[in-house]
Scaffold this motif. Structure first.
Motif: not given
Ligand code: SF4
Ligand code: SAH
Length: 354
Positions: A68, A71-72, A75, A77-78
């Motif tokens: 990904c 960088n939410c 999350c 997997i950011r």
């Molecule tokens: Fe990426 Fe997670 Fe944000 Fe979805 S929620 S865009 S996977 S960081």
């Protein structure tokens, strides 16, 4: 009886026949004490039965990449998380996973990933066309934000639906949690998806740090305003690989209230009992199905990749193979006297033709 409980009963009575609840009425339900909340869940269950019946739609979830670029803050997997191993499934692997899902009886798959620049709209379109050519599956994509042209390319390849949560309706909170996204852009994407003829899914997380009862009520009202075909709602579960590791996260009762009130407001929309709900409580998905939900999304990602796709901790079914999951979830659904649907589970909103 306490005055507040009288108000809860009055709102529930109204909601049985009328989904136009005001923000004040929603707040009455949100503020109802946990020990008295069953009436809200029972009301949502009755509305669910009347509006969408006893069938539960299964969608097989294919987590095809955990790369990904975003960088939410919440999350796992950011992009900046260096503690996880990254993977991508290629076209053949995705196709094989879809074929396996169909052979297990699924009529629909959800293809989800991080925002992975490797999968351009053209590459996704090629994969989707191949799945559509070889199966009768309905396809939902959930791969984040694209431009109008890109969403169009993905739609024209045969994608039926798109799932893009707005995460929170509060612009300020959205900004804090999304260093590289814009709230208005996110909402614009949802309008584009609707214009292009997708069945549109959106939703939010319950219990994000900074959420107030007012924001919670606005989240529900935004779902209603967007007139979504699907509403994906789940608890925020703090991930130890993020700066929000120490936050408290969403509770089961608030997540169930969110599902229940979404049912009261959205009437015949599809509402999943999310995996995050099942990760919070062993009976979380069954409880959600009995509080307004009518969809479950079992994981069909090949076993070797599942551990790497952890948006949040303690995700359920990490070591179960897809055949086991299919049987297990059927048992859970039948155990609460519901029926596994044999249909594609398209949108039930009458205003559109599919
Ligand atoms: Fe990426 Fe997670 Fe944000 Fe979805 S929620 S865009 S996977 S960081
Ligand atoms: N990249 C796409 C799809 C994958 S993320 C997108 O962001 O739209 C899918 C969903 O996982 C997000 O919409 C978010 O609501 C949820 N999610 C991410 N981190 C989470 C966490 N820590 N707890 C609960 N849900 C989370």
């Amino acid at each position: 009886m306490e005055n507040n409980m009288l108000k809860v009963y009055a709102v529930c009575e109204k909601a049985l026949s009328d989904g136009n609840l005001s923000k004040e009425e929603i707040l009455v339900l949100l503020k109802c004490p946990e020990e008295n909340s069953d009436i809200i869940f029972q009301t949502a269950d009755a509305v669910r039965k009347k509006e969408v019946g006893d069938e539960v739609h299964l969608r097989g979830l294919v987590e095809f990449s955990n790369y990904c670029k975003k960088n939410c803050e919440y999350c796992g997997i950011r992009g900046k998380n260096k503690n996880i191993e990254r993977y991508r499934l290629n076209k053949e692997e995705i196709l094989a996973t879809a074929l396996r899902a169909e052979s297990l009886g699924y009529r629909s798959v959800v293809m989800q990933s991080g925002e992975d620049p490797y999968y351009t709209a053209e590459i996704l379109a090629d994969i989707i066309s191949a799945i559509k050519a070889q199966t009768d599956l309905a396809i939902t994509m959930s791969a984040g934000e694209f431009t109008y042209e890109e969403y169009k390319t993905i739609k024209e390849a045969g994608t039926d639906r798109y799932l893009l949560r707005f995460e929170t309706s509060n612009e300020e909170l959205y900004k804090k949690l999304h260093p590289d996204s814009d709230f208005h852009q996110r909402i614009e994407c949802l309008h584009i998806l609707r214009d292009l003829g997708y069945q549109v899914g959106s939703g939010f997380m319950v219990g994000l740090p900074g959420e107030t009862p007012e924001i919670f009520a606005d989240n529900l009202l935004l779902l209603q305003k967007l007139d979504v075909d699907m509403a994906g709602i789940g608890p925020f579960l703090p991930n130890s690989d993020t700066n929000l590791a120490g936050a408290s996260g969403g509770t089961l009762v608030n997540s169930l209230k969110a599902v229940a009130i979404a049912r009261l407001l959205l009437r015949n929309a599809h509402i999943p009992a999310t995996t995050a709900m099942g990760s919070l409580d062993p009976k979380g998905r069954e409880k959600a199905l009995q509080a307004g939900a009518n969809v479950v999304m079992p994981n069909v990602t090949p076993e070797e990749f599942r551990e790497m796709y952890q948006l949040y901790p303690n995700k359920i079914c990490l070591r179960d193979d897809p055949a086991h999951c299919r049987k297990c979830i059927t048992g859970k659904i039948q155990g609460i006297s519901r029926i596994v649907s044999k249909e594609h589970g398209h949108s039930l909103k009458v205003k559109k033709e599919y």
